[in-house]
Design a protein around this motif. Structure first.
Motif, PDB file in Angstrom:
ATOM      1  N   MET A   1       0.843  -1.186   0.000  1.00  0.00           N
ATOM      2  CA  MET A   1       0.000   0.000   0.000  1.00  0.00           C
ATOM      3  C   MET A   1       0.884   1.245   0.000  1.00  0.00           C
ATOM      4  SD  MET A   1      -1.393  -0.360   3.928  1.00  0.00           S
ATOM      5  CE  MET A   1      -2.448   1.078   3.811  1.00  0.00           C
ATOM      6  N   LEU A   2       0.395   2.305  -0.658  1.00  0.00           N
ATOM      7  CA  LEU A   2       1.176   3.532  -0.741  1.00  0.00           C
ATOM      8  C   LEU A   2       1.275   4.241   0.599  1.00  0.00           C
ATOM      9  CD1 LEU A   2       0.069   5.127  -4.140  1.00  0.00           C
ATOM     10  CD2 LEU A   2       2.268   4.115  -3.558  1.00  0.00           C
ATOM     11  N   LYS A   3       0.155   4.307   1.305  1.00  0.00           N
ATOM     12  CA  LYS A   3       0.165   4.973   2.603  1.00  0.00           C
ATOM     13  C   LYS A   3       0.930   4.126   3.604  1.00  0.00           C
ATOM     14  CE  LYS A   3      -2.837   6.740   6.265  1.00  0.00           C
ATOM     15  NZ  LYS A   3      -1.924   7.838   6.585  1.00  0.00           N
ATOM     16  N   ALA A   4       1.864   4.754   4.310  1.00  0.00           N
ATOM     17  CA  ALA A   4       2.692   4.012   5.267  1.00  0.00           C
ATOM     18  C   ALA A   4       1.860   3.522   6.444  1.00  0.00           C
ATOM     19  CB  ALA A   4       3.830   4.902   5.755  1.00  0.00           C
ATOM     20  N   LYS A   5       2.248   2.382   6.992  1.00  0.00           N
ATOM     21  CA  LYS A   5       1.580   1.812   8.161  1.00  0.00           C
ATOM     22  C   LYS A   5       2.495   1.941   9.370  1.00  0.00           C
ATOM     23  CE  LYS A   5      -0.423  -2.475   9.960  1.00  0.00           C
ATOM     24  NZ  LYS A   5      -0.688  -3.915   9.679  1.00  0.00           N
ATOM     25  N   ILE A   6       1.932   2.440  10.471  1.00  0.00           N
ATOM     26  CA  ILE A   6       2.689   2.590  11.708  1.00  0.00           C
ATOM     27  C   ILE A   6       2.469   1.347  12.567  1.00  0.00           C
ATOM     28  CG2 ILE A   6       2.949   3.945  13.824  1.00  0.00           C
ATOM     29  CD1 ILE A   6       2.097   6.396  12.218  1.00  0.00           C
ATOM     30  N   ASN A   7       3.539   0.688  12.931  1.00  0.00           N
ATOM     31  CA  ASN A   7       3.431  -0.580  13.648  1.00  0.00           C
ATOM     32  C   ASN A   7       3.137  -0.424  15.137  1.00  0.00           C
ATOM     33  OD1 ASN A   7       4.000  -2.148  11.330  1.00  0.00           O
ATOM     34  ND2 ASN A   7       6.193  -1.734  11.572  1.00  0.00           N
ATOM     35  N   LYS A   8       3.621   0.659  15.736  1.00  0.00           N
ATOM     36  CA  LYS A   8       3.423   0.833  17.177  1.00  0.00           C
ATOM     37  C   LYS A   8       3.077   2.280  17.483  1.00  0.00           C
ATOM     38  CE  LYS A   8       6.054  -1.481  19.957  1.00  0.00           C
ATOM     39  NZ  LYS A   8       7.170  -1.968  20.824  1.00  0.00           N
ATOM     40  N   GLY A   9       2.056   2.468  18.324  1.00  0.00           N
ATOM     41  CA  GLY A   9       1.612   3.801  18.673  1.00  0.00           C
ATOM     42  C   GLY A   9       2.550   4.490  19.642  1.00  0.00           C
ATOM     43  N   LEU A  10       2.528   5.822  19.613  1.00  0.00           N
ATOM     44  CA  LEU A  10       3.432   6.602  20.444  1.00  0.00           C
ATOM     45  C   LEU A  10       3.145   6.427  21.928  1.00  0.00           C
ATOM     46  CD1 LEU A  10       5.679   8.606  20.783  1.00  0.00           C
ATOM     47  CD2 LEU A  10       4.094  10.457  20.228  1.00  0.00           C
ATOM     48  N   ARG A  11       1.894   6.353  22.301  1.00  0.00           N
ATOM     49  CA  ARG A  11       1.565   6.170  23.720  1.00  0.00           C
ATOM     50  C   ARG A  11       2.124   4.850  24.250  1.00  0.00           C
ATOM     51  NH1 ARG A  11      -1.917   8.880  27.043  1.00  0.00           N
ATOM     52  NH2 ARG A  11      -2.750  10.086  25.307  1.00  0.00           N
ATOM     53  N   GLN A  12       2.033   3.804  23.435  1.00  0.00           N
ATOM     54  CA  GLN A  12       2.600   2.513  23.828  1.00  0.00           C
ATOM     55  C   GLN A  12       4.122   2.597  23.913  1.00  0.00           C
ATOM     56  OE1 GLN A  12       1.592  -0.728  21.200  1.00  0.00           O
ATOM     57  NE2 GLN A  12       2.946  -2.181  22.246  1.00  0.00           N
ATOM     58  N   MET A  13       4.739   3.293  22.971  1.00  0.00           N
ATOM     59  CA  MET A  13       6.189   3.448  22.972  1.00  0.00           C
ATOM     60  C   MET A  13       6.660   4.154  24.238  1.00  0.00           C
ATOM     61  SD  MET A  13       6.644   4.494  18.959  1.00  0.00           S
ATOM     62  CE  MET A  13       8.340   5.051  19.171  1.00  0.00           C
ATOM     63  N   LEU A  14       5.946   5.180  24.642  1.00  0.00           N
ATOM     64  CA  LEU A  14       6.304   5.907  25.870  1.00  0.00           C
ATOM     65  C   LEU A  14       6.182   4.993  27.091  1.00  0.00           C
ATOM     66  CD1 LEU A  14       4.631   9.368  25.227  1.00  0.00           C
ATOM     67  CD2 LEU A  14       7.063   8.982  25.629  1.00  0.00           C
ATOM     68  N   ALA A  15       5.133   4.196  27.121  1.00  0.00           N
ATOM     69  CA  ALA A  15       4.913   3.305  28.260  1.00  0.00           C
ATOM     70  C   ALA A  15       5.994   2.237  28.358  1.00  0.00           C
ATOM     71  CB  ALA A  15       3.532   2.656  28.153  1.00  0.00           C
ATOM     72  N   GLU A  16       6.508   1.803  27.210  1.00  0.00           N
ATOM     73  CA  GLU A  16       7.493   0.726  27.185  1.00  0.00           C
ATOM     74  C   GLU A  16       8.936   1.210  27.272  1.00  0.00           C
ATOM     75  OE1 GLU A  16       4.807  -2.282  24.360  1.00  0.00           O
ATOM     76  OE2 GLU A  16       6.652  -1.365  23.599  1.00  0.00           O
ATOM     77  N   SER A  17       9.148   2.520  27.071  1.00  0.00           N
ATOM     78  CA  SER A  17      10.510   3.059  27.026  1.00  0.00           C
ATOM     79  C   SER A  17      11.177   2.982  28.389  1.00  0.00           C
ATOM     80  CB  SER A  17      10.479   4.517  26.551  1.00  0.00           C
ATOM     81  OG  SER A  17      11.765   5.075  26.568  1.00  0.00           O
ATOM     82  N   LYS A  18      12.351   2.352  28.447  1.00  0.00           N
ATOM     83  CA  LYS A  18      13.045   2.197  29.713  1.00  0.00           C
ATOM     84  C   LYS A  18      14.520   2.604  29.625  1.00  0.00           C
ATOM     85  CE  LYS A  18       9.839  -1.137  31.449  1.00  0.00           C
ATOM     86  NZ  LYS A  18       8.869  -0.201  31.965  1.00  0.00           N
ATOM     87  N   ALA A  19      15.071   2.662  28.427  1.00  0.00           N
ATOM     88  CA  ALA A  19      16.510   2.901  28.261  1.00  0.00           C
ATOM     89  C   ALA A  19      16.807   4.343  27.867  1.00  0.00           C
ATOM     90  CB  ALA A  19      17.065   1.947  27.215  1.00  0.00           C
ATOM     91  N   GLY A  20      16.102   5.287  28.462  1.00  0.00           N
ATOM     92  CA  GLY A  20      16.332   6.684  28.133  1.00  0.00           C
ATOM     93  C   GLY A  20      15.196   7.244  27.302  1.00  0.00           C
ATOM     94  N   PRO A  21      15.297   8.511  26.932  1.00  0.00           N
ATOM     95  CA  PRO A  21      14.198   9.167  26.214  1.00  0.00           C
ATOM     96  C   PRO A  21      14.041   8.658  24.788  1.00  0.00           C
ATOM     97  CG  PRO A  21      16.115  10.612  26.332  1.00  0.00           C
ATOM     98  CD  PRO A  21      16.417   9.431  27.214  1.00  0.00           C
ATOM     99  N   LEU A  22      12.806   8.728  24.285  1.00  0.00           N
ATOM    100  CA  LEU A  22      12.565   8.471  22.876  1.00  0.00           C
ATOM    101  C   LEU A  22      13.223   9.584  22.071  1.00  0.00           C
ATOM    102  CD1 LEU A  22       8.778   7.464  22.887  1.00  0.00           C
ATOM    103  CD2 LEU A  22      10.771   5.950  22.901  1.00  0.00           C
ATOM    104  N   VAL A  23      13.756   9.234  20.920  1.00  0.00           N
ATOM    105  CA  VAL A  23      14.459  10.203  20.075  1.00  0.00           C
ATOM    106  C   VAL A  23      13.564  10.623  18.915  1.00  0.00           C
ATOM    107  CG1 VAL A  23      16.442  10.580  18.562  1.00  0.00           C
ATOM    108  CG2 VAL A  23      16.715   9.297  20.696  1.00  0.00           C
ATOM    109  N   SER A  24      13.353  11.914  18.826  1.00  0.00           N
ATOM    110  CA  SER A  24      12.517  12.496  17.779  1.00  0.00           C
ATOM    111  C   SER A  24      13.354  13.444  16.932  1.00  0.00           C
ATOM    112  CB  SER A  24      11.349  13.256  18.422  1.00  0.00           C
ATOM    113  OG  SER A  24      10.702  14.099  17.489  1.00  0.00           O
ATOM    114  N   VAL A  25      13.000  13.545  15.652  1.00  0.00           N
ATOM    115  CA  VAL A  25      13.701  14.469  14.767  1.00  0.00           C
ATOM    116  C   VAL A  25      12.673  15.398  14.122  1.00  0.00           C
ATOM    117  CG1 VAL A  25      13.618  12.932  12.757  1.00  0.00           C
ATOM    118  CG2 VAL A  25      15.390  14.658  12.906  1.00  0.00           C
ATOM    119  N   GLY A  26      13.049  16.661  13.965  1.00  0.00           N
ATOM    120  CA  GLY A  26      12.149  17.637  13.371  1.00  0.00           C
ATOM    121  C   GLY A  26      12.099  17.504  11.858  1.00  0.00           C
TER     122      GLY A  26
END
Length: 297
Positions: A1-26
């Protein structure tokens, strides 16, 4: 499919993050969003208002674009992004009622979170001016955050409340109030701090999840520093647009001076690499699947 699919939601990623902050790029355009989606170590993206202003309009980030222009730019990014995108929603484009409509527009565009700031409108990006803008009264700002929290279309949408207060105590006071109003994360501006100890003191003082934009001198902080400070997300908001500005300005200057494309000093991507990274392979597969062969015409 042309539209990209996101495998994991951001809220879940935040809940599971344990090894430091999530890295975001502008990001300020769809190509940057697509490239960020393919980069290892990048967890999510922030649609930088600074980058959108520069890349889409060729103007500084002083709210020269409309809500519609912002949403359209973000929608294009979300279409090709396979990682969560948080939108810079500026001031929400009006009062608390306008915030609700703005939030719904960005949610329809495909974002998983928005940043709402407490500047007066029109806003002025702190990295564009010597003197920061005035901020709206605390009770008005709290109302805008509450309006977003209580009226989001998707309960998974993250509300990030940014304060442009430059006084440390006022920034802490406002961050706490926004979190009490239901914000998922709070976000200070870099001008509040002069050293990493000050940022750490802010994170400890607010006692809630912090989103931190890494600009200016904060770009000198190491990964170990950021882990020690303790934010949940770090946004490297200006890295792509500043690199892009330097590369494009350099190569155009070189071309103008040489009058020929032969032996330009600035390194450029091969045409085929761009075509591949933009997904031509998938287009070819879809053509084979859905378009009739010449022999069938």
């Amino acid at each position: 499919m042309l539209k990209a699919k996101i495998n994991k939601g951001l809220r879940q990623m935040l809940a599971e993050s344990k090894a430091g902050p999530l890295v975001s790029v502008g990001v300020g355009d769809a190509m940057s969003a697509r490239l960020a989606s393919e980069a290892d170590g990048i967890d999510l993206m922030l649609s930088s208002g600074f980058a959108i202003s520069a890349e889409q309009l060729g103007l500084p980030d002083v709210e020269m674009y409309s809500r519609t222009e912002n949403v359209l730019a973000v929608e294009k990014m979300c279409y090709v992004a396979s990682k969560p995108l948080v939108a810079d929603m500026d001031t929400g484009y009006g009062n608390a009622i306008n915030v609700i409509k703005s939030l719904h527009e960005f949610e329809r565009a495909g974002v998983q979170g928005v940043v709402i700031e407490d500047q007066i409108s029109p806003k002025r990006c702190p990295v564009c001016v010597e003197t920061t803008n005035s901020i709206i009264p605390l009770n008005e700002a709290v109302g805008k955050i509450r309006a977003a929290v209580e009226n989001r279309s998707n309960p998974e949408t993250l509300i990030i409340a940014r304060t442009d207060a430059v006084d440390f105590d006022e920034a802490v006071k406002r961050a706490k109030a926004y979190y009490e109003a239901g914000a998922d994360l709070v976000q200070p501006i870099s001008r509040v701090f002069s050293d990493k100890e000050g940022i750490k003191r802010f994170v400890d003082a607010v006692g809630c999840p912090v989103s931190l934009v890494i600009v200016g001198w904060l770009e000198t902080l190491s990964r170990e520093d950021l882990i020690w400070i303790g934010p949940k997300v770090v946004h490297f908001a200006l890295i792509p647009v500043t690199a892009m500005h330097n590369a494009v300005k350099s190569v155009i200057t070189e071309l103008g001076q040489a009058g020929s494309a032969a032996d330009l000093p600035t390194k450029r991507s091969a045409h085929g690499d761009i075509v591949r990274d933009m997904g031509m392979g998938l287009i070819s597969e879809l053509e084979q699947k859905y378009l009739p062969q010449e022999s069938e015409l």
